[in-house]
Scaffold this motif. Sequence first.
Motif, mmCIF file in Angstrom:
data_model
loop_
_atom_site.group_PDB
_atom_site.id
_atom_site.type_symbol
_atom_site.label_atom_id
_atom_site.label_comp_id
_atom_site.label_asym_id
_atom_site.label_seq_id
_atom_site.Cartn_x
_atom_site.Cartn_y
_atom_site.Cartn_z
ATOM 1 N N UNK A 1 -3.898 20.517 7.373
ATOM 2 C CA UNK A 1 -2.795 20.626 6.203
ATOM 3 C C UNK A 1 -2.153 19.642 5.912
ATOM 4 N N UNK A 2 -2.760 18.858 4.307
ATOM 5 C CA UNK A 2 -2.789 17.569 3.692
ATOM 6 C C UNK A 2 -2.018 17.604 3.099
ATOM 7 N N UNK A 3 -1.147 16.515 2.716
ATOM 8 C CA UNK A 3 0.420 16.558 2.076
ATOM 9 C C UNK A 3 -0.538 15.159 0.865
ATOM 10 N N UNK A 4 -0.066 14.800 -0.154
ATOM 11 C CA UNK A 4 -0.451 13.617 -1.343
ATOM 12 C C UNK A 4 0.929 13.800 -2.311
ATOM 13 N N UNK A 5 0.155 12.675 -3.029
ATOM 14 C CA UNK A 5 2.086 11.828 -3.802
ATOM 15 C C UNK A 5 1.002 11.696 -4.837
ATOM 16 N N UNK A 6 1.610 11.188 -5.654
ATOM 17 C CA UNK A 6 1.914 10.683 -6.666
ATOM 18 C C UNK A 6 2.334 10.244 -8.755
ATOM 19 N N UNK A 7 1.926 9.696 -8.932
ATOM 20 C CA UNK A 7 3.008 9.526 -10.262
ATOM 21 C C UNK A 7 2.835 10.334 -11.360
ATOM 22 N N UNK A 8 3.904 10.601 -12.312
ATOM 23 C CA UNK A 8 3.870 11.860 -13.023
ATOM 24 C C UNK A 8 2.951 11.940 -13.997
ATOM 25 N N UNK B 1 5.126 13.482 -8.130
ATOM 26 C CA UNK B 1 4.575 14.137 -7.532
ATOM 27 C C UNK B 1 4.427 14.314 -6.514
ATOM 28 N N UNK B 2 4.694 15.323 -5.347
ATOM 29 C CA UNK B 2 3.599 15.766 -4.565
ATOM 30 C C UNK B 2 3.330 16.770 -4.220
ATOM 31 N N UNK B 3 2.026 16.958 -3.344
ATOM 32 C CA UNK B 3 1.456 18.799 -3.134
ATOM 33 C C UNK B 3 1.420 19.204 -1.960
ATOM 34 N N UNK B 4 0.835 19.745 -1.665
ATOM 35 C CA UNK B 4 0.421 20.485 -0.280
ATOM 36 C C UNK B 4 -0.606 20.985 -0.789
ATOM 37 N N UNK C 1 0.891 -1.411 -0.439
ATOM 38 C CA UNK C 1 -0.238 0.157 0.070
ATOM 39 C C UNK C 1 0.835 1.036 0.210
ATOM 40 N N UNK C 2 0.222 2.263 -0.356
ATOM 41 C CA UNK C 2 1.143 3.590 -1.190
ATOM 42 C C UNK C 2 1.334 3.840 0.949
ATOM 43 N N UNK C 3 1.669 4.606 1.230
ATOM 44 C CA UNK C 3 1.918 5.244 2.689
ATOM 45 C C UNK C 3 2.457 7.007 1.770
ATOM 46 N N UNK C 4 1.508 7.841 2.730
ATOM 47 C CA UNK C 4 2.357 9.435 2.811
ATOM 48 C C UNK C 4 2.132 8.687 3.993
#
Lengths: 115, 111
Positions: free
Chosen positions: A89-96, A31-34, A1-4
Amino acid sequence: DVKVTQSSRYLVKRTGEKVFLECVQDMDHENMFWYRQDPGLGLRLIYFSYDVKMKEKGDIPEGYSVSREKKERFSLILESASTNQTSMYLCASSLLGAGVGTEAFFGQGTRLTVV
Amino acid sequence: AQSVSQHNHHVILSEAASLELGCNYSYGGTVNLFWYVQYPGQHLQLLLKYFSGDPLVKGIKGFEAEFIKSKFSFNLRKPSVQWSDTAEYFCAVIGADKLIFGTGTRLQVFP
């Protein structure tokens, strides 16, 4: 599982303090997002990054900066915290790129209170 | 610039009622579309996604959404809601790698 993973669930800081929010992902995502999440306003993009040392402003970058020295880590910095930065505040990540696999995975959030 | 609009801010339903939440986006290029859900006290989870192909996509927990390109819409539906569907729902679009969310719809389902 992906973990952030975000470093803190809850933070209380004083006005004028420099605040660091840390986020780490373990899936080698580019990719990472705030975001910040406020009632009635949804999620608003602060900054995002598509590569190490790269950053792009989102819709509400004022008062914030970011740092991405390693692919797995994306830090949000409040240079001088103010009470109007009290938020979740939420952080996220994804593939490009567009296509299968670009869904974003989110951390559990950091509730920051500035007093 | 990309944007996402969710028309319903707060929806109240009884169990077994049907649900449709509206979502419209603006972006001129290829988009990927998502619905996320946030249950009380929990982190955001993906409900369903559209990248290409069949415009009717099915997600978890009986939810589905239809992409209508001509209307720039991606509405979320469920034929019969349950009390456990009480949550906040967010529509999102990614184009050019910028993931943008709508303002969210708070759904309350009463037994």
